[in-house]
Write an enzyme that holds these catalytic residues in place. Structure first.
Site, PDB file in Angstrom:
ATOM      1  N   LYS A  13       0.647  -1.335  -0.013  1.00 48.45           N
ATOM      2  CA  LYS A  13       0.006   0.053  -0.033  1.00 48.45           C
ATOM      3  C   LYS A  13       0.752   1.408   0.130  1.00 48.45           C
ATOM      4  O   LYS A  13       0.703   2.129  -0.696  1.00 48.45           O
ATOM      5  CB  LYS A  13      -1.108   0.029   1.188  1.00 48.45           C
ATOM      6  CG  LYS A  13      -1.874  -1.134   1.471  1.00 48.45           C
ATOM      7  CD  LYS A  13      -2.732  -1.057   2.528  1.00 48.45           C
ATOM      8  CE  LYS A  13      -2.192  -1.247   3.729  1.00 48.45           C
ATOM      9  NZ  LYS A  13      -1.428  -2.381   4.038  1.00 48.45           N
ATOM     10  N   ARG A  88      -9.208   0.792   8.657  1.00 48.30           N
ATOM     11  CA  ARG A  88      -8.975  -0.420   8.881  1.00 48.30           C
ATOM     12  C   ARG A  88      -9.980  -1.130   9.629  1.00 48.30           C
ATOM     13  O   ARG A  88      -9.703  -2.623   9.896  1.00 48.30           O
ATOM     14  CB  ARG A  88      -7.714  -0.561   9.871  1.00 48.30           C
ATOM     15  CG  ARG A  88      -6.394  -0.761   8.955  1.00 48.30           C
ATOM     16  CD  ARG A  88      -5.246  -0.717   9.896  1.00 48.30           C
ATOM     17  NE  ARG A  88      -3.946  -1.281   9.567  1.00 48.30           N
ATOM     18  CZ  ARG A  88      -2.875  -0.686   9.131  1.00 48.30           C
ATOM     19  NH1 ARG A  88      -2.885   0.507   9.027  1.00 48.30           N
ATOM     20  NH2 ARG A  88      -2.103  -1.544   8.697  1.00 48.30           N
ATOM     21  N   ARG A 127      11.432  -6.033   4.704  1.00 48.52           N
ATOM     22  CA  ARG A 127      11.111  -4.518   4.812  1.00 48.52           C
ATOM     23  C   ARG A 127      12.186  -3.898   5.552  1.00 48.52           C
ATOM     24  O   ARG A 127      12.491  -4.415   6.821  1.00 48.52           O
ATOM     25  CB  ARG A 127       9.715  -4.335   5.026  1.00 48.52           C
ATOM     26  CG  ARG A 127       9.432  -2.987   5.096  1.00 48.52           C
ATOM     27  CD  ARG A 127       7.929  -2.452   5.136  1.00 48.52           C
ATOM     28  NE  ARG A 127       7.418  -2.889   6.248  1.00 48.52           N
ATOM     29  CZ  ARG A 127       5.895  -2.732   6.377  1.00 48.52           C
ATOM     30  NH1 ARG A 127       5.566  -2.168   5.233  1.00 48.52           N
ATOM     31  NH2 ARG A 127       5.426  -3.277   7.288  1.00 48.52           N
ATOM     32  N   ARG A 160      11.633  -2.736  11.340  1.00 45.75           N
ATOM     33  CA  ARG A 160      10.304  -2.556  12.404  1.00 45.75           C
ATOM     34  C   ARG A 160      10.178  -3.449  13.058  1.00 45.75           C
ATOM     35  O   ARG A 160      10.025  -4.508  12.782  1.00 45.75           O
ATOM     36  CB  ARG A 160       9.199  -2.059  11.619  1.00 45.75           C
ATOM     37  CG  ARG A 160       9.171  -0.310  11.070  1.00 45.75           C
ATOM     38  CD  ARG A 160       8.063  -0.381  10.003  1.00 45.75           C
ATOM     39  NE  ARG A 160       6.777  -0.663  10.520  1.00 45.75           N
ATOM     40  CZ  ARG A 160       5.763  -0.578   9.876  1.00 45.75           C
ATOM     41  NH1 ARG A 160       5.738   0.022   8.493  1.00 45.75           N
ATOM     42  NH2 ARG A 160       4.468  -1.160  10.071  1.00 45.75           N
ATOM     43  N   ARG A 171      -0.505  -9.648  13.235  1.00 42.52           N
ATOM     44  CA  ARG A 171      -1.014  -8.389  12.410  1.00 42.52           C
ATOM     45  C   ARG A 171      -1.898  -9.103  11.275  1.00 42.52           C
ATOM     46  O   ARG A 171      -3.000  -8.656  10.972  1.00 42.52           O
ATOM     47  CB  ARG A 171       0.071  -7.427  11.978  1.00 42.52           C
ATOM     48  CG  ARG A 171       0.719  -6.844  12.978  1.00 42.52           C
ATOM     49  CD  ARG A 171       2.014  -6.182  12.295  1.00 42.52           C
ATOM     50  NE  ARG A 171       1.610  -4.863  11.536  1.00 42.52           N
ATOM     51  CZ  ARG A 171       2.475  -4.419  10.654  1.00 42.52           C
ATOM     52  NH1 ARG A 171       3.558  -4.910  10.477  1.00 42.52           N
ATOM     53  NH2 ARG A 171       1.982  -3.441   9.978  1.00 42.52           N
TER      54      ARG A 171
HETATM   55  P1  ADP Z   1       2.435  -1.845   3.177  1.00 43.08           P
HETATM   56  O1  ADP Z   1       2.133  -0.336   3.234  1.00 43.08           O
HETATM   57  O2  ADP Z   1       1.155  -2.356   2.691  1.00 43.08           O
HETATM   58  O3  ADP Z   1       2.391  -2.384   4.733  1.00 43.08           O
HETATM   59  P2  ADP Z   1       4.727  -1.604   1.959  1.00 43.08           P
HETATM   60  O4  ADP Z   1       4.573  -0.702   0.780  1.00 43.08           O
HETATM   61  O5  ADP Z   1       5.825  -1.019   2.934  1.00 43.08           O
HETATM   62  O6  ADP Z   1       3.628  -2.171   2.650  1.00 43.08           O
HETATM   63  O7  ADP Z   1       5.487  -2.818   1.193  1.00 43.08           O
HETATM   64  C1  ADP Z   1       6.093  -3.978   1.959  1.00 43.08           C
HETATM   65  C2  ADP Z   1       7.298  -4.620   1.698  1.00 43.08           C
HETATM   66  O8  ADP Z   1       7.099  -5.077   0.438  1.00 43.08           O
HETATM   67  C3  ADP Z   1       8.600  -3.370   1.329  1.00 43.08           C
HETATM   68  O9  ADP Z   1       9.432  -3.903   1.917  1.00 43.08           O
HETATM   69  C4  ADP Z   1       8.299  -3.087  -0.087  1.00 43.08           C
HETATM   70  O10 ADP Z   1       9.702  -2.841  -0.644  1.00 43.08           O
HETATM   71  C5  ADP Z   1       7.946  -4.629  -0.682  1.00 43.08           C
HETATM   72  N1  ADP Z   1       7.251  -4.473  -1.749  1.00 43.08           N
HETATM   73  C6  ADP Z   1       6.122  -3.623  -2.219  1.00 43.08           C
HETATM   74  N2  ADP Z   1       5.621  -3.912  -3.232  1.00 43.08           N
HETATM   75  C7  ADP Z   1       6.071  -5.273  -3.825  1.00 43.08           C
HETATM   76  C8  ADP Z   1       5.985  -6.094  -4.897  1.00 43.08           C
HETATM   77  N3  ADP Z   1       4.975  -5.600  -5.874  1.00 43.08           N
HETATM   78  N4  ADP Z   1       6.832  -7.054  -4.843  1.00 43.08           N
HETATM   79  C9  ADP Z   1       7.739  -7.199  -4.135  1.00 43.08           C
HETATM   80  N5  ADP Z   1       7.973  -6.481  -3.035  1.00 43.08           N
HETATM   81  C10 ADP Z   1       7.151  -5.337  -2.833  1.00 43.08           C
HETATM   82  P1  AMP Z   2       1.058   0.394   9.168  1.00 35.77           P
HETATM   83  O1  AMP Z   2       2.125   1.384   8.744  1.00 35.77           O
HETATM   84  O2  AMP Z   2      -0.065   1.003   8.018  1.00 35.77           O
HETATM   85  O3  AMP Z   2       1.373  -1.072   8.478  1.00 35.77           O
HETATM   86  O4  AMP Z   2       0.580   0.673  10.430  1.00 35.77           O
HETATM   87  C1  AMP Z   2       1.427   0.171  11.299  1.00 35.77           C
HETATM   88  C2  AMP Z   2       0.348   0.049  12.938  1.00 35.77           C
HETATM   89  O5  AMP Z   2      -0.171   1.385  13.094  1.00 35.77           O
HETATM   90  C3  AMP Z   2      -0.819  -1.024  12.704  1.00 35.77           C
HETATM   91  O6  AMP Z   2      -0.305  -2.198  12.866  1.00 35.77           O
HETATM   92  C4  AMP Z   2      -1.480  -0.423  13.679  1.00 35.77           C
HETATM   93  O7  AMP Z   2      -1.297  -0.880  15.261  1.00 35.77           O
HETATM   94  C5  AMP Z   2      -1.448   1.043  13.884  1.00 35.77           C
HETATM   95  N1  AMP Z   2      -2.373   1.584  12.836  1.00 35.77           N
HETATM   96  C6  AMP Z   2      -2.233   2.149  11.596  1.00 35.77           C
HETATM   97  N2  AMP Z   2      -3.353   2.745  11.027  1.00 35.77           N
HETATM   98  C7  AMP Z   2      -4.343   2.245  11.636  1.00 35.77           C
HETATM   99  C8  AMP Z   2      -5.768   2.435  11.782  1.00 35.77           C
HETATM  100  N3  AMP Z   2      -6.297   2.946  10.663  1.00 35.77           N
HETATM  101  N4  AMP Z   2      -6.361   1.888  12.949  1.00 35.77           N
HETATM  102  C9  AMP Z   2      -5.919   1.153  13.795  1.00 35.77           C
HETATM  103  N5  AMP Z   2      -4.512   0.986  13.888  1.00 35.77           N
HETATM  104  C10 AMP Z   2      -3.789   1.706  12.715  1.00 35.77           C
END
Ligand code: ADP
Ligand code: AMP
Length: 214
Positions: A13, A88, A127, A160, A171
């Site tokens: 995302k 969420r 990541r 992280r 999660r």
């Molecule tokens: P989210 O915001 O949904 O938690 P991220 O955008 O941070 O996810 O992506 C999670 C991990 O996967 C990151 O390390 C990112 O670089 C990697 N990633 C994102 N999209 C892809 C893809 N299409 N293929 C492989 N790795 C990806």
């Molecule tokens: P993210 O970076 O989007 O993966 O969010 C990291 C963490 O922040 C999540 O696992 C939740 O604990 C908290 N968080 C982020 N957005 C929300 C939301 N909309 N509602 C509740 N918790 C959230």
């Protein structure tokens, strides 16, 4: 354009939202980034959020909803915005809908990035996040030029706490239980689009641009 990014944690995302925000010239609003900034700055909200985030749980709706509702009413959101990590839960989606209905507006796209759980575990383990600017990378799929050093600001990269395997499992359970029902919610709203998130980052982006018609 008013866009919601849906998908499991690690589905991509944030990666896609940053690129869409750049192309569409709209702000990227990530609730996860907002909480991490609050933790870094030592605020009361940050301290409260951290107790949930560290356990892989969602921060309670009452700490999230007002924050987002206020943010989307700021001037830079006049031409649209992209929400990453919000809503969420169903109550969050209802709160967003009510706030927009009150000003005679509505969300236009809910883009679900579909990635099976087995790929997610690998994505999260690889990541890396910059402690300085929050940029994210992946050790295999999106590495930095110099190992362990952010390409953008030169600060160091970390895994992280909530990306450690034991927390990722929690999660994912929380995602299936509380967030996945939003897919049906937005299907009923008539704005759901699903993209195959197992493809390369560039291909996922291409598919999203096609959907958005840009
Ligand atoms: P989210 O915001 O949904 O938690 P991220 O955008 O941070 O996810 O992506 C999670 C991990 O996967 C990151 O390390 C990112 O670089 C990697 N990633 C994102 N999209 C892809 C893809 N299409 N293929 C492989 N790795 C990806
Ligand atoms: P993210 O970076 O989007 O993966 O969010 C990291 C963490 O922040 C999540 O696992 C939740 O604990 C908290 N968080 C982020 N957005 C929300 C939301 N909309 N509602 C509740 N918790 C959230």
């Amino acid at each position: 354009m008013k866009i919601i990014m849906l998908g499991a944690p690690g589905a991509g995302k944030g990666t896609q939202a940053k690129k869409i925000a750049e192309v569409c010239k709209i702000p990227h609003i990530s609730t996860g980034d907002i909480f991490r900034a609050n933790i870094k700055n030592g605020t009361e909200l940050g301290a409260k959020a951290k107790t949930y985030m560290d356990k892989g749980l969602l921060v309670p709706d009452e700490l999230v909803c007002d924050l987002v509702v206020d943010r989307i009413q700021q001037d830079d959101c006049k031409n649209g915005f992209i929400l990453d990590g919000f809503p969420r839960t169903i109550p969050q989606a209802e709160a967003l809908k009510a706030a927009l209905t009150a000003i005679e507006e509505k969300m236009e796209y809910a883009i679900d990035i579909d990635v099976p759980d087995e790929n997610i575990i690998n994505r999260m383990a690889g990541r890396r996040a910059c402690v300085g600017c929050g940029a994210t990378y992946h050790v295999e799929f999106n590495p930095t030029k110099v190992e362990g050093v952010c390409d953008v600001c030169g600060d160091k990269l970390i895994l992280r706490d909530d990306d450690k395997p034991e927390t990722v499992k929690r999660r994912l359970d929380v995602y299936h239980e509380q967030t996945q029902p939003l897919i049906d919610f937005y299907k009923k709203e008539g704005i759901l689009v699903t993209v195959d998130g197992t493809q390369s980052m560039d291909k996922v982006f291409e598919d999203i641009l096609k959907v958005l018609g840009v």
